[in-house]
Scaffold this motif. Structure first.
Motif, short mmCIF file in Angstrom:
data_model
loop_
_atom_site.label_atom_id
_atom_site.label_comp_id
_atom_site.label_asym_id
_atom_site.label_seq_id
_atom_site.Cartn_x
_atom_site.Cartn_y
_atom_site.Cartn_z
N MET A 157 0.81 -1.22 0.00
CA MET A 157 0.00 0.00 0.00
C MET A 157 0.84 1.27 0.00
O MET A 157 0.33 2.36 0.21
CB MET A 157 -0.95 0.00 1.20
N HIS A 176 -18.23 -2.95 2.80
CA HIS A 176 -17.18 -2.80 1.79
C HIS A 176 -17.53 -1.73 0.76
O HIS A 176 -17.69 -2.03 -0.43
CB HIS A 176 -16.93 -4.14 1.07
N ASP A 178 -16.98 0.79 -2.08
CA ASP A 178 -15.91 0.82 -3.08
C ASP A 178 -14.85 1.85 -2.74
O ASP A 178 -15.15 3.01 -2.46
CB ASP A 178 -16.51 1.14 -4.46
N GLY A 179 -13.60 1.41 -2.76
CA GLY A 179 -12.47 2.30 -2.54
C GLY A 179 -12.02 2.38 -1.10
O GLY A 179 -10.95 2.95 -0.82
N ASP A 180 -12.79 1.83 -0.17
CA ASP A 180 -12.40 1.89 1.24
C ASP A 180 -11.25 0.91 1.52
O ASP A 180 -11.10 -0.12 0.86
CB ASP A 180 -13.58 1.54 2.14
N LEU A 181 -10.46 1.25 2.53
CA LEU A 181 -9.37 0.38 2.96
C LEU A 181 -9.90 -0.66 3.93
O LEU A 181 -10.48 -0.31 4.97
CB LEU A 181 -8.26 1.20 3.62
N CYS A 182 -9.71 -1.92 3.62
CA CYS A 182 -10.18 -3.01 4.47
C CYS A 182 -9.04 -3.96 4.80
O CYS A 182 -8.10 -4.13 4.02
CB CYS A 182 -11.30 -3.78 3.78
N ARG A 194 -5.96 -3.60 1.71
CA ARG A 194 -6.10 -3.16 0.33
C ARG A 194 -7.36 -2.29 0.17
O ARG A 194 -8.25 -2.30 1.02
CB ARG A 194 -6.24 -4.37 -0.61
N ARG A 195 -7.41 -1.58 -0.95
CA ARG A 195 -8.65 -0.89 -1.33
C ARG A 195 -9.56 -1.93 -1.98
O ARG A 195 -9.13 -2.69 -2.85
CB ARG A 195 -8.37 0.25 -2.30
N GLU A 208 -1.76 -0.24 -3.85
CA GLU A 208 -1.30 1.08 -4.31
C GLU A 208 0.05 0.96 -5.01
O GLU A 208 0.36 1.73 -5.92
CB GLU A 208 -1.19 2.04 -3.12
N ARG A 229 -12.55 -2.48 8.81
CA ARG A 229 -12.16 -1.37 7.95
C ARG A 229 -11.10 -0.52 8.64
O ARG A 229 -11.14 -0.31 9.86
CB ARG A 229 -13.37 -0.49 7.60
#
Length: 240
Positions: A157, A176, A178-182, A194-195, A208, A229
């Motif tokens: 990342m 989840h 979209d685009g959030d870091l989990c 990851r996103r 990333e 998250r």
């Protein structure tokens, strides 16, 4: 000559707006009219409070009596949210996710939390379990009821999250967007951060760092493998 009215500086205004936002979230008041009704004051009283960047002490007392709210949380985001949970209108976990968490105030208290490896206690386990290796002091406003802190051991990342960074994971949040870091568990490997993006019947976990490949997980497995998250990251900033 008339006395000059005191003007709020930027820090005072920011404090007021954050505290007022917590009050609105905790009471469900979306407008100034609704907030005035909850506090049993005139709308002009709210405008006066904003002009002074000051929240009257009696407002905190009213909110404790009517909603069981902790004045310290309303004022500075210092947990717990409620002193009397029997009067709670909204769950504390929900408020902590949606309300601003101030950082760096002079009166901010810290809390020492255990820090785990991303590998966890036993790699072969079907679910991830923490393996504490050290401790970290963080602002109390960063804490959540189900917070897990891990030390990142991957460069996947970077530059967003550097190797060696401390990451706060809210294990109560398994959604989840979209685009959030989990933080997601991979058996025999441990956690990966990851996103997350949904594509058809699968979730794609995007890195990333271009040197690391994206990962794919069937949607049916995602809930069980999601640890939580990412809600904050603490790391050194490299000099320019």
């Amino acid at each position: 000559m008339p006395k000059k009215k005191r003007q709020c500086d930027e820090a005072q205004l920011k404090w007021f707006e954050e505290a007022l936002e917590r009050i609105k979230k905790a009471t469900g008041a979306r407008t100034q009219v609704q907030l005035a009704e909850v506090l049993d004051v005139r709308q002009s009283s709210i405008s006066d409070a904003k002009r002074r960047c000051s929240i009257p002490a009696e407002w905190f007392l009213k909110l404790y009596r009517s909603h069981g709210l902790d004045p310290d949380w309303l004022s500075d985001g210092v947990e717990p949210v409620y002193l009397n949970e029997s009067k709670a209108k909204i769950p504390a976990d929900t408020l902590l996710r949606e309300s601003p968490a101030p950082y760096g105030r002079m009166n901010s208290r810290g809390r020492v939390l255990p820090v785990s490896t991303m590998a966890g206690s036993r790699k072969e386990n079907p679910t991830w379990e923490p393996n504490p290796i050290e401790e970290l002091s963080v602002p109390e406003s960063f804490c959540r009821p189900k917070l897990q802190v891990v030390k990142v051991d991957s460069a996947s990342m970077e530059p967003v999250i550097a190797r060696g960074a401390f990451v706060g994971i809210d294990c109560a949040q398994k959604e989840h967007p979209d685009g959030d870091l989990c933080a997601v568990h991979f058996p025999h490997q441990g956690l990966t951060i990851r996103r997350v993006f949904m594509q058809g019947d699968s979730f794609v976990l995007k890195a990333e760092n271009d040197k690391h490949s994206d990962l794919t997980i069937p949607a049916a497995e995602m809930e069980d493998r999601t640890v939580g998250r990412v809600v904050w990251v603490l790391q050194n900033v490299s000099p320019l």
